[in-house]
Design a protein around this motif. Structure first.
Motif, PDB file in Angstrom:
ATOM      1  N   TYR A 164     -60.903  40.398  -8.928  1.00  0.00           N
ATOM      2  CA  TYR A 164     -62.314  40.781  -8.928  1.00  0.00           C
ATOM      3  C   TYR A 164     -63.119  39.912  -9.874  1.00  0.00           C
ATOM      4  N   VAL A 165     -64.365  39.667  -9.503  1.00  0.00           N
ATOM      5  CA  VAL A 165     -65.336  39.003 -10.362  1.00  0.00           C
ATOM      6  C   VAL A 165     -66.437  40.019 -10.631  1.00  0.00           C
ATOM      7  N   ASP A 166     -66.636  40.331 -11.907  1.00  0.00           N
ATOM      8  CA  ASP A 166     -67.665  41.293 -12.308  1.00  0.00           C
ATOM      9  C   ASP A 166     -68.888  40.567 -12.840  1.00  0.00           C
ATOM     10  N   VAL A 167     -70.049  41.003 -12.398  1.00  0.00           N
ATOM     11  CA  VAL A 167     -71.318  40.562 -12.968  1.00  0.00           C
ATOM     12  C   VAL A 167     -71.833  41.734 -13.793  1.00  0.00           C
ATOM     13  N   THR A 168     -71.985  41.512 -15.083  1.00  0.00           N
ATOM     14  CA  THR A 168     -72.421  42.575 -15.979  1.00  0.00           C
ATOM     15  C   THR A 168     -73.680  42.149 -16.723  1.00  0.00           C
ATOM     16  N   GLY A 169     -74.394  43.122 -17.224  1.00  0.00           N
ATOM     17  CA  GLY A 169     -75.603  42.837 -17.993  1.00  0.00           C
ATOM     18  C   GLY A 169     -76.596  43.968 -17.875  1.00  0.00           C
ATOM     19  N   HIS A 170     -77.846  43.627 -18.135  1.00  0.00           N
ATOM     20  CA  HIS A 170     -78.907  44.623 -18.113  1.00  0.00           C
ATOM     21  C   HIS A 170     -79.771  44.552 -16.866  1.00  0.00           C
ATOM     22  N   GLY A 171     -79.552  43.570 -16.007  1.00  0.00           N
ATOM     23  CA  GLY A 171     -80.281  43.540 -14.742  1.00  0.00           C
ATOM     24  C   GLY A 171     -81.082  42.283 -14.499  1.00  0.00           C
ATOM     25  N   GLU A 172     -81.880  42.373 -13.475  1.00  0.00           N
ATOM     26  CA  GLU A 172     -82.590  41.233 -12.905  1.00  0.00           C
ATOM     27  C   GLU A 172     -83.461  40.455 -13.887  1.00  0.00           C
ATOM     28  N   HIS A 173     -84.158  41.108 -14.757  1.00  0.00           N
ATOM     29  CA  HIS A 173     -85.130  40.435 -15.608  1.00  0.00           C
ATOM     30  C   HIS A 173     -84.621  40.117 -17.012  1.00  0.00           C
ATOM     31  N   PHE A 174     -83.323  40.128 -17.191  1.00  0.00           N
ATOM     32  CA  PHE A 174     -82.729  39.843 -18.499  1.00  0.00           C
ATOM     33  C   PHE A 174     -81.916  38.558 -18.432  1.00  0.00           C
ATOM     34  N   VAL A 175     -81.846  37.847 -19.549  1.00  0.00           N
ATOM     35  CA  VAL A 175     -81.117  36.575 -19.594  1.00  0.00           C
ATOM     36  C   VAL A 175     -79.701  36.728 -20.134  1.00  0.00           C
ATOM     37  N   THR A 176     -79.257  37.944 -20.371  1.00  0.00           N
ATOM     38  CA  THR A 176     -77.942  38.160 -20.973  1.00  0.00           C
ATOM     39  C   THR A 176     -76.896  38.626 -19.965  1.00  0.00           C
ATOM     40  N   ASN A 177     -77.141  38.442 -18.686  1.00  0.00           N
ATOM     41  CA  ASN A 177     -76.148  38.784 -17.667  1.00  0.00           C
ATOM     42  C   ASN A 177     -75.058  37.724 -17.676  1.00  0.00           C
ATOM     43  N   ARG A 178     -73.845  38.123 -17.273  1.00  0.00           N
ATOM     44  CA  ARG A 178     -72.757  37.148 -17.184  1.00  0.00           C
ATOM     45  C   ARG A 178     -71.758  37.586 -16.124  1.00  0.00           C
ATOM     46  N   TRP A 179     -70.943  36.654 -15.661  1.00  0.00           N
ATOM     47  CA  TRP A 179     -69.857  37.017 -14.740  1.00  0.00           C
ATOM     48  C   TRP A 179     -68.536  36.639 -15.385  1.00  0.00           C
ATOM     49  N   THR A 180     -67.510  37.420 -15.033  1.00  0.00           N
ATOM     50  CA  THR A 180     -66.155  37.216 -15.554  1.00  0.00           C
ATOM     51  C   THR A 180     -65.164  37.490 -14.444  1.00  0.00           C
ATOM     52  N   CYS A 181     -64.165  36.630 -14.303  1.00  0.00           N
ATOM     53  CA  CYS A 181     -63.130  36.789 -13.285  1.00  0.00           C
ATOM     54  C   CYS A 181     -61.917  37.484 -13.901  1.00  0.00           C
ATOM     55  N   HIS A 182     -61.463  38.566 -13.274  1.00  0.00           N
ATOM     56  CA  HIS A 182     -60.275  39.282 -13.745  1.00  0.00           C
ATOM     57  C   HIS A 182     -58.984  38.543 -13.374  1.00  0.00           C
ATOM     58  N   GLY A 183     -59.053  37.603 -12.447  1.00  0.00           N
ATOM     59  CA  GLY A 183     -57.854  36.887 -12.017  1.00  0.00           C
ATOM     60  C   GLY A 183     -57.514  35.712 -12.915  1.00  0.00           C
ATOM     61  N   CYS A 184     -58.429  34.758 -13.020  1.00  0.00           N
ATOM     62  CA  CYS A 184     -58.144  33.534 -13.772  1.00  0.00           C
ATOM     63  C   CYS A 184     -58.767  33.509 -15.157  1.00  0.00           C
ATOM     64  N   GLY A 185     -59.675  34.446 -15.420  1.00  0.00           N
ATOM     65  CA  GLY A 185     -60.296  34.513 -16.731  1.00  0.00           C
ATOM     66  C   GLY A 185     -61.531  33.647 -16.897  1.00  0.00           C
ATOM     67  N   ASP A 186     -61.926  32.921 -15.862  1.00  0.00           N
ATOM     68  CA  ASP A 186     -63.125  32.090 -15.948  1.00  0.00           C
ATOM     69  C   ASP A 186     -64.351  32.984 -16.111  1.00  0.00           C
ATOM     70  N   ALA A 187     -65.429  32.417 -16.644  1.00  0.00           N
ATOM     71  CA  ALA A 187     -66.631  33.210 -16.893  1.00  0.00           C
ATOM     72  C   ALA A 187     -67.865  32.315 -16.879  1.00  0.00           C
ATOM     73  N   SER A 188     -69.017  32.946 -17.000  1.00  0.00           N
ATOM     74  CA  SER A 188     -70.290  32.226 -17.090  1.00  0.00           C
ATOM     75  C   SER A 188     -70.244  31.222 -18.225  1.00  0.00           C
ATOM     76  N   ARG A 189     -70.939  30.130 -18.049  1.00  0.00           N
ATOM     77  CA  ARG A 189     -70.961  29.091 -19.077  1.00  0.00           C
ATOM     78  C   ARG A 189     -72.077  29.298 -20.097  1.00  0.00           C
ATOM     79  N   THR A 190     -73.215  29.821 -19.668  1.00  0.00           N
ATOM     80  CA  THR A 190     -74.367  29.972 -20.559  1.00  0.00           C
ATOM     81  C   THR A 190     -74.964  31.367 -20.421  1.00  0.00           C
ATOM     82  N   PRO A 191     -74.293  32.393 -20.948  1.00  0.00           N
ATOM     83  CA  PRO A 191     -74.786  33.752 -20.769  1.00  0.00           C
ATOM     84  C   PRO A 191     -76.160  33.996 -21.387  1.00  0.00           C
TER      85      PRO A 191
END
Length: 82
Positions: free
Chosen positions: A30-57
């Motif tokens: 699974y890849v999760d996108v987490t944060g506070h929503g559409e108008h916030f710059v602190t959203n990020r994604w994280t992969c539960h499989g390989c551990g990759d994630a957003s580069r500039t949260p």
């Protein structure tokens, strides 16, 4: 070649606080996108499989990271190890 999404044979991990979107990867993780929503710059994604994630949260509006998270989920073949 089939492009059908395979359902996961693995147990879905707990849903974290602030979960906005969850994508299933090609490998069944699974890849999760987490944060506070559409108008916030602190959203990020994280992969539960390989551990990759957003580069500039600190710059991640939802409209910018949604395609990246979806593309990662489409390409990632890592399976969850837990």
């Amino acid at each position: 070649m089939s492009t059908a999404v395979r359902t996961s044979a693995f147990t879905e991990p707990d849903r974290p606080k602030g979960l906005l979107i969850r994508f299933v990867t090609t490998g069944g993780s699974y890849v999760d996108v987490t944060g506070h929503g559409e108008h916030f710059v602190t959203n990020r994604w994280t992969c539960h499989g390989c551990g990759d994630a957003s580069r500039t949260p600190e710059e991640d509006y939802l409209f910018r990271i949604r395609p990246d998270a979806n593309n990662h989920a489409t390409a990632c073949r890592a399976i969850p190890l837990t």
